[in-house]
Design a protein around this motif. Structure first.
Motif, PDB file in Angstrom:
ATOM      1  N   ILE A 128      33.653  57.255  71.750  1.00 17.78           N
ATOM      2  CA  ILE A 128      33.487  58.148  71.221  1.00 17.78           C
ATOM      3  C   ILE A 128      32.310  57.623  70.251  1.00 17.78           C
ATOM      4  CG2 ILE A 128      34.063  59.718  69.365  1.00 17.78           C
ATOM      5  CD1 ILE A 128      36.860  60.030  70.709  1.00 17.78           C
ATOM      6  N   LEU A 129      32.572  56.668  69.320  1.00 22.76           N
ATOM      7  CA  LEU A 129      31.391  56.168  68.587  1.00 22.76           C
ATOM      8  C   LEU A 129      30.133  55.918  69.264  1.00 22.76           C
ATOM      9  CD1 LEU A 129      31.269  55.074  65.879  1.00 22.76           C
ATOM     10  CD2 LEU A 129      31.682  52.978  66.369  1.00 22.76           C
ATOM     11  N   PHE A 130      30.257  55.328  70.591  1.00 15.36           N
ATOM     12  CA  PHE A 130      28.973  54.979  71.209  1.00 15.36           C
ATOM     13  C   PHE A 130      28.172  56.534  71.394  1.00 15.36           C
ATOM     14  CE2 PHE A 130      26.628  54.762  75.119  1.00 15.36           C
ATOM     15  CZ  PHE A 130      25.662  53.793  74.814  1.00 15.36           C
ATOM     16  N   GLY A 131      29.011  57.511  71.838  1.00 17.89           N
ATOM     17  CA  GLY A 131      28.387  58.840  72.151  1.00 17.89           C
ATOM     18  C   GLY A 131      27.795  59.429  70.911  1.00 17.89           C
ATOM     19  N   ILE A 132      28.461  59.311  69.529  1.00 15.66           N
ATOM     20  CA  ILE A 132      27.963  59.704  68.453  1.00 15.66           C
ATOM     21  C   ILE A 132      26.622  59.136  68.121  1.00 15.66           C
ATOM     22  CG2 ILE A 132      28.402  60.000  66.094  1.00 15.66           C
ATOM     23  CD1 ILE A 132      31.275  60.598  66.804  1.00 15.66           C
ATOM     24  N   VAL A 133      26.481  57.827  68.243  1.00 17.27           N
ATOM     25  CA  VAL A 133      25.309  57.038  68.034  1.00 17.27           C
ATOM     26  C   VAL A 133      24.069  57.402  68.999  1.00 17.27           C
ATOM     27  CG1 VAL A 133      24.169  54.696  67.687  1.00 17.27           C
ATOM     28  CG2 VAL A 133      26.561  55.022  66.902  1.00 17.27           C
ATOM     29  N   LEU A 134      24.590  57.658  70.203  1.00  8.49           N
ATOM     30  CA  LEU A 134      23.714  58.006  71.383  1.00  8.49           C
ATOM     31  C   LEU A 134      22.939  59.511  70.803  1.00  8.49           C
ATOM     32  CD1 LEU A 134      22.087  56.759  73.728  1.00  8.49           C
ATOM     33  CD2 LEU A 134      23.905  58.187  75.276  1.00  8.49           C
ATOM     34  N   ALA A 135      23.719  60.239  70.659  1.00  2.00           N
ATOM     35  CA  ALA A 135      23.378  61.641  70.397  1.00  2.00           C
ATOM     36  C   ALA A 135      22.465  61.651  69.116  1.00  2.00           C
ATOM     37  CB  ALA A 135      24.503  62.541  69.986  1.00  2.00           C
ATOM     38  N   TYR A 136      23.010  60.859  68.081  1.00  2.00           N
ATOM     39  CA  TYR A 136      22.111  60.699  66.776  1.00  2.00           C
ATOM     40  C   TYR A 136      20.664  60.231  67.238  1.00  2.00           C
ATOM     41  CZ  TYR A 136      20.330  59.391  62.157  1.00  2.00           C
ATOM     42  OH  TYR A 136      19.477  59.315  61.146  1.00  2.00           O
ATOM     43  N   ALA A 137      20.580  59.065  67.877  1.00  2.00           N
ATOM     44  CA  ALA A 137      19.351  58.277  68.480  1.00  2.00           C
ATOM     45  C   ALA A 137      18.466  59.398  68.989  1.00  2.00           C
ATOM     46  CB  ALA A 137      19.655  57.048  69.160  1.00  2.00           C
ATOM     47  N   LEU A 138      18.978  60.161  70.016  1.00  2.00           N
ATOM     48  CA  LEU A 138      18.272  61.131  70.770  1.00  2.00           C
ATOM     49  C   LEU A 138      18.070  62.251  70.462  1.00  2.00           C
ATOM     50  CD1 LEU A 138      19.934  59.721  74.367  1.00  2.00           C
ATOM     51  CD2 LEU A 138      17.573  59.020  73.188  1.00  2.00           C
ATOM     52  N   TRP A 139      18.814  62.606  69.203  1.00  2.00           N
ATOM     53  CA  TRP A 139      18.466  64.187  68.657  1.00  2.00           C
ATOM     54  C   TRP A 139      17.078  64.463  68.377  1.00  2.00           C
ATOM     55  CZ3 TRP A 139      22.849  66.898  68.965  1.00  2.00           C
ATOM     56  CH2 TRP A 139      22.687  68.423  68.349  1.00  2.00           C
ATOM     57  N   PRO A 140      16.420  65.502  68.986  1.00  2.00           N
ATOM     58  CA  PRO A 140      15.079  65.809  68.758  1.00  2.00           C
ATOM     59  C   PRO A 140      14.628  65.692  67.373  1.00  2.00           C
ATOM     60  CG  PRO A 140      16.112  67.320  70.378  1.00  2.00           C
ATOM     61  CD  PRO A 140      17.235  66.439  69.870  1.00  2.00           C
ATOM     62  N   LYS A 141      15.457  66.298  66.260  1.00  2.00           N
ATOM     63  CA  LYS A 141      14.986  66.500  64.916  1.00  2.00           C
ATOM     64  C   LYS A 141      14.678  64.845  64.453  1.00  2.00           C
ATOM     65  CE  LYS A 141      16.653  67.906  60.556  1.00  2.00           C
ATOM     66  NZ  LYS A 141      17.821  68.720  59.941  1.00  2.00           N
ATOM     67  N   ASN A 142      15.555  63.943  64.969  1.00  2.00           N
ATOM     68  CA  ASN A 142      14.977  62.437  64.439  1.00  2.00           C
ATOM     69  C   ASN A 142      13.878  61.738  65.130  1.00  2.00           C
ATOM     70  OD1 ASN A 142      17.419  62.744  62.790  1.00  2.00           O
ATOM     71  ND2 ASN A 142      18.866  62.241  64.499  1.00  2.00           N
TER      72      ASN A 142
END
Length: 51
Positions: free
Chosen positions: A22-36
């Motif tokens: 779950i933690l890996f998924g959150i970090v991955l989503a944050y890194a790939l989020w278009p806004k970032n």
């Protein structure tokens, strides 16, 4: 007592795996989020800047 330890160890292993997935998924989503994207692209160019 040995059965209790085995059950607790199995629960800890499974719980730890789920937690880190779950933690890996959150970090991955944050890194790939278009806004970032702009922020990360800017940070990637820092070594190439000459001040």
């Amino acid at each position: 007592m040995n059965e209790t330890y085995s059950a607790l160890a199995a629960f800890a292993q499974t719980g730890g795996l789920i937690y880190f997935m779950i933690l890996f998924g959150i970090v991955l989503a944050y890194a790939l989020w278009p806004k970032n994207r702009e922020k990360f692209d800017d940070a990637a160019q820092i070594p190439f800047r000459e001040d």
